[in-house]
Design a protein around this motif. Structure first.
Motif, PDB file in Angstrom:
ATOM      1  N   ASP A   1       0.839  -1.200   0.000  1.00  0.00           N
ATOM      2  CA  ASP A   1       0.000   0.000   0.000  1.00  0.00           C
ATOM      3  C   ASP A   1       0.878   1.256   0.000  1.00  0.00           C
ATOM      4  N   THR A   2       1.374   1.611  -1.179  1.00  0.00           N
ATOM      5  CA  THR A   2       2.291   2.748  -1.296  1.00  0.00           C
ATOM      6  C   THR A   2       1.605   4.067  -0.957  1.00  0.00           C
ATOM      7  N   GLN A   3       0.309   4.136  -1.205  1.00  0.00           N
ATOM      8  CA  GLN A   3      -0.422   5.378  -0.912  1.00  0.00           C
ATOM      9  C   GLN A   3      -0.424   5.635   0.597  1.00  0.00           C
ATOM     10  N   LYS A   4      -0.631   4.567   1.355  1.00  0.00           N
ATOM     11  CA  LYS A   4      -0.621   4.684   2.819  1.00  0.00           C
ATOM     12  C   LYS A   4       0.768   5.135   3.296  1.00  0.00           C
ATOM     13  N   SER A   5       1.813   4.533   2.712  1.00  0.00           N
ATOM     14  CA  SER A   5       3.182   4.890   3.098  1.00  0.00           C
ATOM     15  C   SER A   5       3.467   6.357   2.773  1.00  0.00           C
ATOM     16  N   ALA A   6       3.057   6.792   1.573  1.00  0.00           N
ATOM     17  CA  ALA A   6       3.324   8.173   1.152  1.00  0.00           C
ATOM     18  C   ALA A   6       2.613   9.156   2.084  1.00  0.00           C
ATOM     19  N   LEU A   7       1.385   8.838   2.451  1.00  0.00           N
ATOM     20  CA  LEU A   7       0.640   9.728   3.354  1.00  0.00           C
ATOM     21  C   LEU A   7       1.296   9.786   4.723  1.00  0.00           C
ATOM     22  N   GLU A   8       1.751   8.640   5.198  1.00  0.00           N
ATOM     23  CA  GLU A   8       2.364   8.573   6.526  1.00  0.00           C
ATOM     24  C   GLU A   8       3.660   9.389   6.554  1.00  0.00           C
ATOM     25  N   VAL A   9       4.476   9.206   5.517  1.00  0.00           N
ATOM     26  CA  VAL A   9       5.741   9.950   5.458  1.00  0.00           C
ATOM     27  C   VAL A   9       5.455  11.441   5.317  1.00  0.00           C
ATOM     28  N   ASP A  10       4.458  11.772   4.520  1.00  0.00           N
ATOM     29  CA  ASP A  10       4.100  13.179   4.352  1.00  0.00           C
ATOM     30  C   ASP A  10       3.670  13.796   5.681  1.00  0.00           C
ATOM     31  N   GLN A  11       2.824  13.057   6.421  1.00  0.00           N
ATOM     32  CA  GLN A  11       2.333  13.585   7.696  1.00  0.00           C
ATOM     33  C   GLN A  11       3.468  13.762   8.706  1.00  0.00           C
ATOM     34  N   LYS A  12       4.391  12.795   8.743  1.00  0.00           N
ATOM     35  CA  LYS A  12       5.388  12.809   9.817  1.00  0.00           C
ATOM     36  C   LYS A  12       6.691  13.514   9.463  1.00  0.00           C
ATOM     37  N   LEU A  13       7.054  13.547   8.183  1.00  0.00           N
ATOM     38  CA  LEU A  13       8.384  14.066   7.850  1.00  0.00           C
ATOM     39  C   LEU A  13       8.394  15.236   6.875  1.00  0.00           C
ATOM     40  N   PHE A  14       7.260  15.552   6.267  1.00  0.00           N
ATOM     41  CA  PHE A  14       7.235  16.601   5.248  1.00  0.00           C
ATOM     42  C   PHE A  14       7.820  17.907   5.771  1.00  0.00           C
ATOM     43  N   GLY A  15       8.663  18.511   4.970  1.00  0.00           N
ATOM     44  CA  GLY A  15       9.166  19.851   5.285  1.00  0.00           C
ATOM     45  C   GLY A  15      10.288  19.883   6.292  1.00  0.00           C
ATOM     46  N   ALA A  16      10.647  18.725   6.880  1.00  0.00           N
ATOM     47  CA  ALA A  16      11.721  18.730   7.884  1.00  0.00           C
ATOM     48  C   ALA A  16      13.013  19.218   7.238  1.00  0.00           C
ATOM     49  N   PRO A  17      13.665  20.237   7.827  1.00  0.00           N
ATOM     50  CA  PRO A  17      14.915  20.732   7.244  1.00  0.00           C
ATOM     51  C   PRO A  17      16.011  19.674   7.368  1.00  0.00           C
ATOM     52  N   THR A  18      16.774  19.468   6.294  1.00  0.00           N
ATOM     53  CA  THR A  18      17.858  18.488   6.348  1.00  0.00           C
ATOM     54  C   THR A  18      19.157  19.155   6.778  1.00  0.00           C
ATOM     55  N   GLY A  19      19.208  20.470   6.631  1.00  0.00           N
ATOM     56  CA  GLY A  19      20.432  21.204   6.941  1.00  0.00           C
ATOM     57  C   GLY A  19      21.400  21.250   5.772  1.00  0.00           C
ATOM     58  N   HIS A  20      21.163  20.444   4.745  1.00  0.00           N
ATOM     59  CA  HIS A  20      22.145  20.358   3.654  1.00  0.00           C
ATOM     60  C   HIS A  20      21.533  20.583   2.274  1.00  0.00           C
ATOM     61  N   HIS A  21      20.620  19.694   1.904  1.00  0.00           N
ATOM     62  CA  HIS A  21      20.089  19.723   0.550  1.00  0.00           C
ATOM     63  C   HIS A  21      18.704  19.088   0.571  1.00  0.00           C
ATOM     64  N   LYS A  22      18.073  19.058  -0.611  1.00  0.00           N
ATOM     65  CA  LYS A  22      16.759  18.425  -0.708  1.00  0.00           C
ATOM     66  C   LYS A  22      16.834  16.943  -0.372  1.00  0.00           C
ATOM     67  N   PHE A  23      15.686  16.367  -0.022  1.00  0.00           N
ATOM     68  CA  PHE A  23      15.641  14.961   0.362  1.00  0.00           C
ATOM     69  C   PHE A  23      14.349  14.362  -0.177  1.00  0.00           C
ATOM     70  N   LYS A  24      14.507  13.450  -1.146  1.00  0.00           N
ATOM     71  CA  LYS A  24      13.334  12.934  -1.845  1.00  0.00           C
ATOM     72  C   LYS A  24      13.094  11.458  -1.554  1.00  0.00           C
ATOM     73  N   VAL A  25      11.822  11.143  -1.449  1.00  0.00           N
ATOM     74  CA  VAL A  25      11.414   9.776  -1.133  1.00  0.00           C
ATOM     75  C   VAL A  25      10.355   9.347  -2.150  1.00  0.00           C
ATOM     76  N   ALA A  26      10.427   8.094  -2.576  1.00  0.00           N
ATOM     77  CA  ALA A  26       9.399   7.588  -3.498  1.00  0.00           C
ATOM     78  C   ALA A  26       9.027   6.160  -3.137  1.00  0.00           C
ATOM     79  N   PHE A  27       7.788   5.814  -3.436  1.00  0.00           N
ATOM     80  CA  PHE A  27       7.286   4.472  -3.168  1.00  0.00           C
ATOM     81  C   PHE A  27       6.756   3.842  -4.450  1.00  0.00           C
ATOM     82  N   ALA A  28       7.340   2.693  -4.798  1.00  0.00           N
ATOM     83  CA  ALA A  28       6.839   1.894  -5.916  1.00  0.00           C
ATOM     84  C   ALA A  28       6.187   0.650  -5.316  1.00  0.00           C
TER      85      ALA A  28
END
Lengths: 310, 75
Positions: free
Chosen positions: A110-137
Motif C-alpha cells: 500500500d504505497t499510498q498509505k506509506s506516502a501519506l504517513e511519510v508526508d504527515q510525519k516528515l514533510f518539510g523537515a529541514p535536512t540542513g544540507h540539501h533536498k531529500f526525496k522519497v518515493a514508493f513503488a
C-alpha cells in the motif's frame, strides 16, 4: 500592505520570471487528489492564477502566475478543501508514489498509505544540507523510479508454493518473466530463487492460491538523485516491513545530517560515495537487523554527462 | 467444449472479448480460450481470475499458441 511571511517558511512559493509573480507548488502526497480538492484548486487557480496549471514531475499541481499579494488568500482558500502548499529547498519533499494496491492489479504494497504517513510525519523537515526525496513503488516494475530518490522504496513479495494446492496448470511458469519458475517432473513448479525478482506475478496468476506471499515488504535503495550529476541508489535493505518506513527514513536523515555537517549543499548520495556505503549500512543495521543487507555498493554514478565530475 | 479464439487479438481487447463471451454462459460452464504467446497469455488469465472466474489449466498447442481452460464464476 502586510504579507504573512510564515507562508513562505516551508517553501513551495517559487519565483517566476515575471514581476511579482510566483508559482505555488501544492502538496499532493503520492499523487492522489480527491475530487473536491481538485475542484477547489481549479477555482483558486482560475481566480488568482494564469490560464493553466502545471503538473510537476513529482506529482504536484503547480499554480502559475500567482501574485505575491495573494499568497494569504490563496493559502486560505485552498485550506477550505484541506489543500496545503508543498515545499522546496533543503527539506524533506512530498513523497511520490504509484497508485498502490487497492485498485492497481500489480501493486503488492500500500504505497499510498506509506506516502501519506511519510508526508504527515516528515514533510518539510529541514535536512540542513540539501533536498531529500522519497518515493514508493508498489512492485518491482517500479514506475516511480524509486532508485532515483534519496530513499526509494519498492514493494516486493517472496513467493512460496503450497504443493498440495497446486493443480500443475503451468500458469506461474508462463507468467514468470525472469524465468525463475520452470515446470519440473510431473508438471510441478520449481522456483529458482536467484533470478526471482519478487514481483509476485506467480501469486497473482495462480488459480488456486497455491503460490502465496511468504514475506512482503519494501526493498530500499538509498543515495539516488537526478539533475546535474545523476546517481542511482543502491540496495540497503530488503523486505522492510511497511510499518518501519518512517523510522527507517528518520534514521537515514539522522545519519545524513551528521555526516554532511560542514560540507555545505550536498546530497545524501554524494556523502555515501565519500564515506563508502558501510558506515550507513552499519548504522541502519543497529535498528533494522532483519532487513538491512549484508553488503552493498555505493550509489552508481551515470558517468557520461557533460562536464567532468570533480 | 466451446472454444473462444482470441489469436491475433491484442490486450486488452482479448480480455474484454473473453469477458463478453463468458457473460453468455452459465456459472459452472467450462470453455477453452485460445491465446497468443507473450502478453496475452500473461495478462488474460490474471484478469479473468480477477473477474471471479476459475482457471483450470493451460496447454501449449503444437502451433505455439496457448489453450486456457476456464470455468465461469459466479455472476
Amino acid at each position: 500592505m502586510t504579507i504573512d511571511l510564515n507562508n513562505l517558511k516551508a517553501g513551495g512559493f517559487i519565483k517566476e520570471r515575471g514581476k511579482d509573480l510566483f508559482t505555488v507548488r501544492l502538496r499532493v502526497p503520492g499523487g492522489r487528489m480527491a475530487i473536491p480538492r481538485l475542484k477547489k484548486i481549479a477555482e483558486v487557480a482560475e481566480k488568482y492564477g494564469g490560464e493553466f496549471v502545471h503538473l510537476s514531475v513529482r506529482q504536484s499541481i503547480e499554480l502559475i502566475n500567482i501574485n505575491f499579494k495573494h499568497f494569504a488568500a490563496v493559502v486560505e482558500e485552498l485550506g477550505e478543501a484541506s489543500q496545503k502548499v508543498a515545499s522546496c529547498g533543503a527539506r524533506v519533499r512530498v513523497p511520490v508514489a504509484c497508485g498502490g494496491c487497492e485498485y492497481n492489479p500489480n501493486g503488492l504494497v500500500d504505497t499510498q498509505k506509506s506516502a501519506l504517513e511519510v508526508d504527515q510525519k516528515l514533510f518539510g523537515a529541514p535536512t540542513g544540507h540539501h533536498k531529500f526525496k522519497v518515493a514508493f513503488a508498489g512492485c518491482p516494475f517500479d514506475c516511480p523510479k524509486s532508485a532515483t530518490n534519496d530513499v526509494g522504496f519498492q514493494g516486493a513479495v517472496v513467493p512460496k508454493l503450497d504443493p498440495a494446492a497446486c493443480i500443475r496448470c503451468g500458469l506461474c511458469a508462463k507468467n514468470c518473466t525472469p524465468g525463475a519458475i520452470i515446470m519440473g517432473e510431473g508438471s510441478k513448479p520449481l522456483l529458482d530463487p536467484h533470478p526471482c525478482i519478487w514481483c509476485g506475478d506467480c501469486v497473482k496468476v495462480c488459480p488456486t492460491g497455491a503460490w502465496e506471499a511468504k514475506r512482503t515488504g519494501y526493498n530500499v535503495r538509498i543515495g539516488g538523485k537526478w539533475g546535474r550529476n545523476p546517481t542511482v541508489g543502491t540496495l540497503f535493505a530488503t523486505l522492510l516491513p511497511q510499518e518501519d518506513v518512517v523510522e527507517f527514513i528518520t534514521r537515514v536523515l539522522a545519519w545524513y545530517k551528521d555526516k554532511a555537517e560542514g560540507l555545505g549543499r550536498i546530497r545524501l548520495g554524494d556523502i555515501i560515495i565519500k564515506e563508502g556505503p558501510q558506515p550507513l549500512l552499519e548504522y541502519l543495521r543497529e535498528k533494522f537487523p532483519a532487513s538491512v543487507v549484508a553488503e552493498t555498493i555505493p550509489p552508481q554514478i551515470i558517468d557520461n554527462q557533460i562536464g567532468a565530475r570533480r | 467444449m466451446t472454444t473462444i479464439d482470441l489469436r491475433g487479438v491484442c490486450c486488452p481487447i482479448n480480455f474484454v472479448k473473453a469477458k463478453l463471451a463468458l457473460e453468455e454462459l452459465t456459472t459452472g460452464d467450462v470453455v477453452e480460450i485460445l491465446l497468443d504467446d507473450g502478453e496475452p497469455v500473461k495478462n488474460v488469465p490474471r484478469s479473468l481470475k480477477g473477474e471471479g472466474h476459475k482457471l483450470l489449466g493451460l496447454k501449449e498447442t503444437a502451433e505455439g499458441h496457448y489453450l486456457l481452460t476456464v470455468e465461469k464464476g459466479e455472476e
